[in-house]
Design a protein around this motif. Structure first.
Motif, PDB file in Angstrom:
ATOM      1  N   MET A   1       0.834  -1.206   0.000  1.00  0.00           N
ATOM      2  CA  MET A   1       0.000   0.000   0.000  1.00  0.00           C
ATOM      3  C   MET A   1       0.864   1.250   0.000  1.00  0.00           C
ATOM      4  SD  MET A   1      -2.655   1.342   2.890  1.00  0.00           S
ATOM      5  CE  MET A   1      -3.349   2.976   2.734  1.00  0.00           C
ATOM      6  N   ASP A   2       0.436   2.293  -0.718  1.00  0.00           N
ATOM      7  CA  ASP A   2       1.106   3.580  -0.718  1.00  0.00           C
ATOM      8  C   ASP A   2       0.985   4.195   0.673  1.00  0.00           C
ATOM      9  OD1 ASP A   2       2.041   6.101  -1.083  1.00  0.00           O
ATOM     10  OD2 ASP A   2       0.703   6.620  -2.743  1.00  0.00           O
ATOM     11  N   LEU A   3       2.147   4.491   1.280  1.00  0.00           N
ATOM     12  CA  LEU A   3       2.141   5.004   2.654  1.00  0.00           C
ATOM     13  C   LEU A   3       1.496   6.382   2.751  1.00  0.00           C
ATOM     14  CD1 LEU A   3       5.678   3.958   3.920  1.00  0.00           C
ATOM     15  CD2 LEU A   3       3.511   2.801   4.275  1.00  0.00           C
ATOM     16  N   THR A   4       1.363   7.085   1.614  1.00  0.00           N
ATOM     17  CA  THR A   4       0.772   8.412   1.653  1.00  0.00           C
ATOM     18  C   THR A   4      -0.747   8.368   1.663  1.00  0.00           C
ATOM     19  OG1 THR A   4       0.688   8.658  -0.765  1.00  0.00           O
ATOM     20  CG2 THR A   4       2.734   9.278   0.333  1.00  0.00           C
ATOM     21  N   THR A   5      -1.313   7.179   1.486  1.00  0.00           N
ATOM     22  CA  THR A   5      -2.761   7.037   1.402  1.00  0.00           C
ATOM     23  C   THR A   5      -3.327   6.561   2.731  1.00  0.00           C
ATOM     24  OG1 THR A   5      -2.592   6.482  -0.935  1.00  0.00           O
ATOM     25  CG2 THR A   5      -4.657   5.930   0.180  1.00  0.00           C
ATOM     26  N   MET A   6      -4.261   7.320   3.280  1.00  0.00           N
ATOM     27  CA  MET A   6      -4.926   6.930   4.516  1.00  0.00           C
ATOM     28  C   MET A   6      -6.381   6.640   4.201  1.00  0.00           C
ATOM     29  SD  MET A   6      -5.080   8.900   8.170  1.00  0.00           S
ATOM     30  CE  MET A   6      -6.051   8.283   9.551  1.00  0.00           C
ATOM     31  N   ARG A   7      -6.780   5.407   4.395  1.00  0.00           N
ATOM     32  CA  ARG A   7      -8.162   5.024   4.133  1.00  0.00           C
ATOM     33  C   ARG A   7      -9.079   5.641   5.186  1.00  0.00           C
ATOM     34  NH1 ARG A   7      -5.266  -0.651   3.613  1.00  0.00           N
ATOM     35  NH2 ARG A   7      -4.598   0.139   5.619  1.00  0.00           N
ATOM     36  N   PRO A   8     -10.338   5.936   4.808  1.00  0.00           N
ATOM     37  CA  PRO A   8     -11.263   6.537   5.775  1.00  0.00           C
ATOM     38  C   PRO A   8     -11.421   5.712   7.040  1.00  0.00           C
ATOM     39  CG  PRO A   8     -12.150   6.700   3.565  1.00  0.00           C
ATOM     40  CD  PRO A   8     -10.921   5.842   3.466  1.00  0.00           C
ATOM     41  N   ASP A   9     -11.458   4.375   6.892  1.00  0.00           N
ATOM     42  CA  ASP A   9     -11.649   3.547   8.080  1.00  0.00           C
ATOM     43  C   ASP A   9     -10.381   3.450   8.929  1.00  0.00           C
ATOM     44  OD1 ASP A   9     -10.728   2.284   5.819  1.00  0.00           O
ATOM     45  OD2 ASP A   9     -11.562   0.332   6.305  1.00  0.00           O
ATOM     46  N   ASP A  10      -9.211   3.839   8.383  1.00  0.00           N
ATOM     47  CA  ASP A  10      -7.996   3.881   9.187  1.00  0.00           C
ATOM     48  C   ASP A  10      -8.091   4.968  10.258  1.00  0.00           C
ATOM     49  OD1 ASP A  10      -6.974   1.870   7.643  1.00  0.00           O
ATOM     50  OD2 ASP A  10      -5.672   3.163   6.443  1.00  0.00           O
ATOM     51  N   ALA A  11      -8.741   6.077   9.919  1.00  0.00           N
ATOM     52  CA  ALA A  11      -8.912   7.157  10.891  1.00  0.00           C
ATOM     53  C   ALA A  11      -9.746   6.680  12.078  1.00  0.00           C
ATOM     54  CB  ALA A  11      -9.568   8.369  10.227  1.00  0.00           C
ATOM     55  N   ALA A  12     -10.793   5.929  11.792  1.00  0.00           N
ATOM     56  CA  ALA A  12     -11.630   5.397  12.867  1.00  0.00           C
ATOM     57  C   ALA A  12     -10.859   4.381  13.708  1.00  0.00           C
ATOM     58  CB  ALA A  12     -12.882   4.744  12.274  1.00  0.00           C
ATOM     59  N   LEU A  13     -10.030   3.577  13.051  1.00  0.00           N
ATOM     60  CA  LEU A  13      -9.212   2.595  13.770  1.00  0.00           C
ATOM     61  C   LEU A  13      -8.275   3.298  14.749  1.00  0.00           C
ATOM     62  CD1 LEU A  13      -7.970  -0.283  14.140  1.00  0.00           C
ATOM     63  CD2 LEU A  13      -6.469   0.276  12.209  1.00  0.00           C
ATOM     64  N   LEU A  14      -7.636   4.368  14.299  1.00  0.00           N
ATOM     65  CA  LEU A  14      -6.694   5.085  15.151  1.00  0.00           C
ATOM     66  C   LEU A  14      -7.404   5.765  16.321  1.00  0.00           C
ATOM     67  CD1 LEU A  14      -3.648   5.547  15.166  1.00  0.00           C
ATOM     68  CD2 LEU A  14      -4.050   7.717  14.007  1.00  0.00           C
ATOM     69  N   GLN A  15      -8.576   6.332  16.065  1.00  0.00           N
ATOM     70  CA  GLN A  15      -9.335   6.962  17.142  1.00  0.00           C
ATOM     71  C   GLN A  15      -9.736   5.935  18.198  1.00  0.00           C
ATOM     72  OE1 GLN A  15      -9.927  10.432  17.381  1.00  0.00           O
ATOM     73  NE2 GLN A  15     -10.414   9.758  19.459  1.00  0.00           N
ATOM     74  N   TYR A 221     -13.806 -11.185   3.981  1.00  0.00           N
ATOM     75  CA  TYR A 221     -12.704 -10.569   4.709  1.00  0.00           C
ATOM     76  C   TYR A 221     -13.171  -9.886   5.986  1.00  0.00           C
ATOM     77  CZ  TYR A 221      -9.801 -11.095   0.507  1.00  0.00           C
ATOM     78  OH  TYR A 221      -9.103 -11.579  -0.552  1.00  0.00           O
ATOM     79  N   GLY A 222     -14.500  -9.726   6.139  1.00  0.00           N
ATOM     80  CA  GLY A 222     -15.037  -9.094   7.340  1.00  0.00           C
ATOM     81  C   GLY A 222     -15.320  -7.620   7.202  1.00  0.00           C
ATOM     82  N   LEU A 223     -15.315  -7.100   5.974  1.00  0.00           N
ATOM     83  CA  LEU A 223     -15.561  -5.677   5.774  1.00  0.00           C
ATOM     84  C   LEU A 223     -17.043  -5.351   5.900  1.00  0.00           C
ATOM     85  CD1 LEU A 223     -12.672  -6.000   4.591  1.00  0.00           C
ATOM     86  CD2 LEU A 223     -13.267  -4.188   2.967  1.00  0.00           C
ATOM     87  N   THR A 224     -17.333  -4.141   6.343  1.00  0.00           N
ATOM     88  CA  THR A 224     -18.704  -3.659   6.413  1.00  0.00           C
ATOM     89  C   THR A 224     -19.151  -3.198   5.029  1.00  0.00           C
ATOM     90  OG1 THR A 224     -18.063  -1.375   6.865  1.00  0.00           O
ATOM     91  CG2 THR A 224     -18.295  -2.855   8.763  1.00  0.00           C
ATOM     92  N   ASN A 225     -20.453  -2.918   4.888  1.00  0.00           N
ATOM     93  CA  ASN A 225     -20.958  -2.423   3.601  1.00  0.00           C
ATOM     94  C   ASN A 225     -20.272  -1.120   3.207  1.00  0.00           C
ATOM     95  OD1 ASN A 225     -22.673  -4.593   3.519  1.00  0.00           O
ATOM     96  ND2 ASN A 225     -24.517  -3.452   4.023  1.00  0.00           N
ATOM     97  N   ALA A 226     -20.045  -0.245   4.182  1.00  0.00           N
ATOM     98  CA  ALA A 226     -19.387   1.039   3.891  1.00  0.00           C
ATOM     99  C   ALA A 226     -17.958   0.820   3.406  1.00  0.00           C
ATOM    100  CB  ALA A 226     -19.397   1.923   5.133  1.00  0.00           C
ATOM    101  N   GLN A 227     -17.245  -0.100   4.053  1.00  0.00           N
ATOM    102  CA  GLN A 227     -15.867  -0.378   3.649  1.00  0.00           C
ATOM    103  C   GLN A 227     -15.818  -1.028   2.268  1.00  0.00           C
ATOM    104  OE1 GLN A 227     -14.854  -2.748   7.057  1.00  0.00           O
ATOM    105  NE2 GLN A 227     -13.950  -1.037   8.169  1.00  0.00           N
ATOM    106  N   ILE A 228     -16.765  -1.930   1.997  1.00  0.00           N
ATOM    107  CA  ILE A 228     -16.837  -2.558   0.681  1.00  0.00           C
ATOM    108  C   ILE A 228     -17.098  -1.505  -0.383  1.00  0.00           C
ATOM    109  CG2 ILE A 228     -18.170  -4.147  -0.777  1.00  0.00           C
ATOM    110  CD1 ILE A 228     -18.684  -5.796   1.777  1.00  0.00           C
ATOM    111  N   GLY A 229     -18.039  -0.604  -0.106  1.00  0.00           N
ATOM    112  CA  GLY A 229     -18.352   0.447  -1.059  1.00  0.00           C
ATOM    113  C   GLY A 229     -17.155   1.334  -1.349  1.00  0.00           C
TER     114      GLY A 229
END
Length: 277
Positions: A1-15, A221-229
């Protein structure tokens, strides 16, 4: 993965990780950030309402976090304001929040520092007893990021292979969304017929289209509908529409049953995350 890219769900994971650090250590403040192109900017904070900490932008060797970045190891100072051996680039933010002692653990994925997770106390003193909890949470974040990287690698591979078969997935997703949301039954029926013929509808009810397999693979893989979308550039409504079609075709009632039945029929490849794969 490109280290400069932060997925939206990564922000929630960190919080979530910052809240977990506070719960497990009992410390006043927890915060962290994930790596961008050249720095690690704090983006998640728990226990610091003034939000000064989100202006911290760490570079290698700068501040306590910069030391942890370079070494790949946790670091701690008992009296931050008087600490020697670190640069004090972020005194305004750290001391401004009243943080007296500070610990940091790097988030390491495949030997690369992908982020930093901090825990701070508003009292001076040793944080050695909290380091195990801090590093454990940082490790759990790293493991989750690695899983998400594998998922994204798999999705990108599948999408590259499907370019010839489906050159306009964004258009197809938009049409499917219209078919799902429209109140005109004739329009819905016409669009569904059009999409069905263009999607190379399977010859039997026990088969799935390529796009349906993409969606179901991410369910596995266990992703939610939002993550799949987010990964397939589809709306949640469109993802739900695909899932309804999948469950109907496989004669099952739940997402989990659909995964099991698809694997039993050989319609879904084992996940690269499965122990046997």
């Amino acid at each position: 993965m490109d280290l400069t890219t932060m997925r939206p769900d990564d922000a929630a994971l960190l919080q979530q990780a910052t809240r977990m650090v506070r719960d497990q250590t009992g410390l006043s403040v927890a915060f962290g950030g994930l790596r961008g192109a050249r720095s690690i900017r704090v983006s998640a904070v728990s226990g610091a309402p003034l939000r000064r900490l989100t202006s911290i932008d760490v570079r290698p060797a700068r501040g306590l976090g910069g030391l942890a970045w370079v070494s790949g190891q946790p670091a701690v100072v008992r009296d931050y304001g008087r600490a020697e051996g670190i640069t004090h680039d972020f005194d305004a933010q750290i001391l401004g929040e009243g943080i007296a002692s500070l610990a940091v653990a790097p988030i390491v994925v495949d030997l690369q520092v992908r982020g930093l997770l901090y825990a701070g106390s508003r009292e001076s003193g040793s944080l050695d007893s909290t380091m195990a909890s801090l590093t454990r949470v940082a490790s759990s974040v790293a493991q989750e990021l690695r899983v998400r990287d594998l998922v994204d690698e798999r999705v990108q591979l599948r999408m590259r292979k499907a370019v010839v078969d489906d050159p306009a997935p964004d258009l197809r997703g938009a049409l499917l969304r219209i078919a799902t949301e429209t109140r005109d039954p004739d329009t819905a029926r016409a669009l569904e017929e059009l999409l069905g013929s263009a999607d190379a509808a399977p010859s039997s009810e026990a088969e799935l289209t390529r796009r349906q397999r993409d969606v179901l693979a991410l369910v596995a893989y266990g992703l939610t509908n939002a993550q799949i979308g987010a990964r397939l550039s589809l709306s949640e409504v469109t993802v739900k529409s695909y899932l309804r079609a999948i469950m109907s075709r496989l004669s099952v009632r739940t997402r989990g049953q659909a995964v099991i039945e698809a694997r039993r029929l050989g319609l879904l490849r084992p996940s690269p995350l499965d122990p046997a794969s």
